[in-house]
Design an enzyme around this catalytic site. Structure first.
Site, PDB file in Angstrom:
ATOM      1  N   ASP A 198       0.812  -1.213   0.000  1.00 27.84           N
ATOM      2  CA  ASP A 198       0.000   0.000   0.000  1.00 27.84           C
ATOM      3  C   ASP A 198       0.850   1.270   0.000  1.00 27.84           C
ATOM      4  O   ASP A 198       2.074   1.225   0.208  1.00 27.84           O
ATOM      5  CB  ASP A 198      -0.963  -0.001   1.203  1.00 27.84           C
ATOM      6  CG  ASP A 198      -0.315  -0.511   2.497  1.00 27.84           C
ATOM      7  OD1 ASP A 198       0.924  -0.526   2.569  1.00 27.84           O
ATOM      8  OD2 ASP A 198      -1.050  -0.884   3.420  1.00 27.84           O
ATOM      9  N   ASN A 250      -7.543  -2.649  14.043  1.00 32.18           N
ATOM     10  CA  ASN A 250      -8.958  -2.960  13.769  1.00 32.18           C
ATOM     11  C   ASN A 250      -9.091  -4.208  12.895  1.00 32.18           C
ATOM     12  O   ASN A 250     -10.152  -4.477  12.354  1.00 32.18           O
ATOM     13  CB  ASN A 250      -9.645  -1.762  13.106  1.00 32.18           C
ATOM     14  CG  ASN A 250      -8.968  -1.376  11.784  1.00 32.18           C
ATOM     15  OD1 ASN A 250      -8.036  -2.045  11.352  1.00 32.18           O
ATOM     16  ND2 ASN A 250      -9.431  -0.320  11.155  1.00 32.18           N
ATOM     17  N   HIS A 276      -7.341  -4.744  10.089  1.00 32.17           N
ATOM     18  CA  HIS A 276      -7.056  -4.551   8.666  1.00 32.17           C
ATOM     19  C   HIS A 276      -5.766  -5.272   8.259  1.00 32.17           C
ATOM     20  O   HIS A 276      -4.868  -5.481   9.073  1.00 32.17           O
ATOM     21  CB  HIS A 276      -7.048  -3.063   8.266  1.00 32.17           C
ATOM     22  CG  HIS A 276      -5.890  -2.262   8.732  1.00 32.17           C
ATOM     23  ND1 HIS A 276      -6.006  -0.943   9.108  1.00 32.17           N
ATOM     24  CD2 HIS A 276      -4.561  -2.542   8.866  1.00 32.17           C
ATOM     25  CE1 HIS A 276      -4.825  -0.474   9.428  1.00 32.17           C
ATOM     26  NE2 HIS A 276      -3.930  -1.417   9.304  1.00 32.17           N
ATOM     27  N   GLU A 306      -9.782  -2.041   5.160  1.00 34.31           N
ATOM     28  CA  GLU A 306     -10.399  -1.698   6.438  1.00 34.31           C
ATOM     29  C   GLU A 306     -11.684  -2.508   6.648  1.00 34.31           C
ATOM     30  O   GLU A 306     -12.259  -3.027   5.688  1.00 34.31           O
ATOM     31  CB  GLU A 306     -10.751  -0.201   6.434  1.00 34.31           C
ATOM     32  CG  GLU A 306      -9.544   0.726   6.251  1.00 34.31           C
ATOM     33  CD  GLU A 306      -8.749   0.925   7.532  1.00 34.31           C
ATOM     34  OE1 GLU A 306      -8.635  -0.010   8.348  1.00 34.31           O
ATOM     35  OE2 GLU A 306      -8.213   2.032   7.721  1.00 34.31           O
TER      36      GLU A 306
HETATM   37  C1  F6R Z   1       1.463  -1.582   6.211  1.00 33.00           C
HETATM   38  C2  F6R Z   1       0.118  -2.103   6.273  1.00 33.00           C
HETATM   39  C3  F6R Z   1      -0.686  -2.153   7.525  1.00 33.00           C
HETATM   40  C4  F6R Z   1       0.122  -2.490   8.774  1.00 33.00           C
HETATM   41  C5  F6R Z   1      -0.777  -2.495  10.007  1.00 33.00           C
HETATM   42  C6  F6R Z   1      -0.007  -2.803  11.270  1.00 33.00           C
HETATM   43  O1  F6R Z   1       1.978  -1.650   4.899  1.00 33.00           O
HETATM   44  O2  F6R Z   1      -0.365  -2.489   5.260  1.00 33.00           O
HETATM   45  O3  F6R Z   1      -1.725  -3.076   7.357  1.00 33.00           O
HETATM   46  O4  F6R Z   1       0.705  -3.752   8.599  1.00 33.00           O
HETATM   47  O5  F6R Z   1      -1.399  -1.257  10.132  1.00 33.00           O
HETATM   48  O6  F6R Z   1       0.867  -1.746  11.513  1.00 33.00           O
HETATM   49  P1  F6R Z   1       1.959  -1.835  12.680  1.00 33.00           P
HETATM   50  O7  F6R Z   1       2.886  -2.919  12.284  1.00 33.00           O
HETATM   51  O8  F6R Z   1       2.623  -0.481  12.678  1.00 33.00           O
HETATM   52  O9  F6R Z   1       1.210  -2.134  13.942  1.00 33.00           O
END
Ligand code: F6R
Length: 241
Positions: free
Chosen positions: A67, A136, A138, A143
């Protein structure tokens, strides 16, 4: 689905790096799907260490990142392109032309999403997709929703994601509101999935993802249906599983 419980973040990172390094050693021209965020940083550090020790060679791999924020140029210090350069790419030997990240500056969402899906398709799909788990539920920026999105698409970030990510920006107002993300189909079509999860803040959502119903309200729950998915969680994250 296999769950590996590691003692702490360091062990989680080593175990995840073992799996990624084995993938590259067994198939040197593999396609790696990569993630940003705090969860994979230790994994990337471990891969860098192994590369410098001569144990892993990335020169024939391709990468596709999950992303990118819409509106941030690749040299913005909060763009995912910058994150990847800083945390992995500039320390190992990928070829620059083999690194793929959605273009956050492309205003035509339809065009950019079609381009990115074509990139993944032309590479022959993803051999191993690395994921973190959002607070959440995702994965990528897919989302919670009423349906599982399929291919690359533009998403409006939820308030919970904006709150979780504002720590990286000067203020909450600076957090971009939209992102391009691979869809659930892209992730589910990866031949192998590796998710790293750390900390007690992720314990309840990891429980829902692994043991709750498969629902787009908890996007990571779809991984229960993936045929080759490994989750490496530290003891705190796995405490409710
Ligand atoms: C990042 C991504 C997100 C993160 C998720 C967890 O490229 O796609 O889905 O993997 O938000 O983020 P952290 O590891 O910072 O808790």
């Amino acid at each position: 689905m296999r769950l590996i419980v590691a003692k702490d973040y360091e062990e989680m990172s080593r175990r995840a790096a073992d799996i990624l390094a084995a993938q590259v050693i067994l198939k040197p021209d593999c396609v790696l799907g990569l993630a940003t965020g705090s969860s994979p940083i230790g994994t990337y550090q471990e891969l860098i260490r192994r590369h410098k020790a001569g144990e892993v060679d990335f020169s024939r791999c391709s990468t596709v990142n999950l992303d990118e924020y819409v509106g941030l140029p690749a040299d913005h210090d909060q763009s995912y392109a910058y994150f990847m350069r800083h945390n992995l790419f500039e320390h190992v030997n990928f070829r620059t032309e083999c690194l793929n990240i959605p273009n956050g500056l492309e205003k035509d969402a339809q065009k950019e999403c079609a381009r990115y899906d074509a990139v993944i398709r032309d590479l022959g799909g993803i051999d191993m997709q690395l994921l973190g788990l959002g607070p959440n539920g995702h994965i990528g920026f897919n989302e919670p929703d009423d349906v599982f999105p399929t291919g690359t698409h533009m998403v409006q970030l939820t308030d919970s994601t904006i709150q979780a990510n504002k720590r990286f920006f000067a203020s909450e107002a600076d957090v971009p509101r939209y992102a391009y993300t691979m869809g659930i189909r892209d992730i589910m079509q990866a031949r192998r999935v590796l998710m790293v999860v750390s900390g007690k803040g992720k314990a309840e959502i990891l429980r829902q993802a692994l043991l709750g119903p498969v629902t787009p309200r908890v996007p990571a729950s779809i991984l229960q249906l993936h045929r080759n998915c490994v989750i490496v969680a530290d003891e705190e994250a796995a405490s409710q599983v």
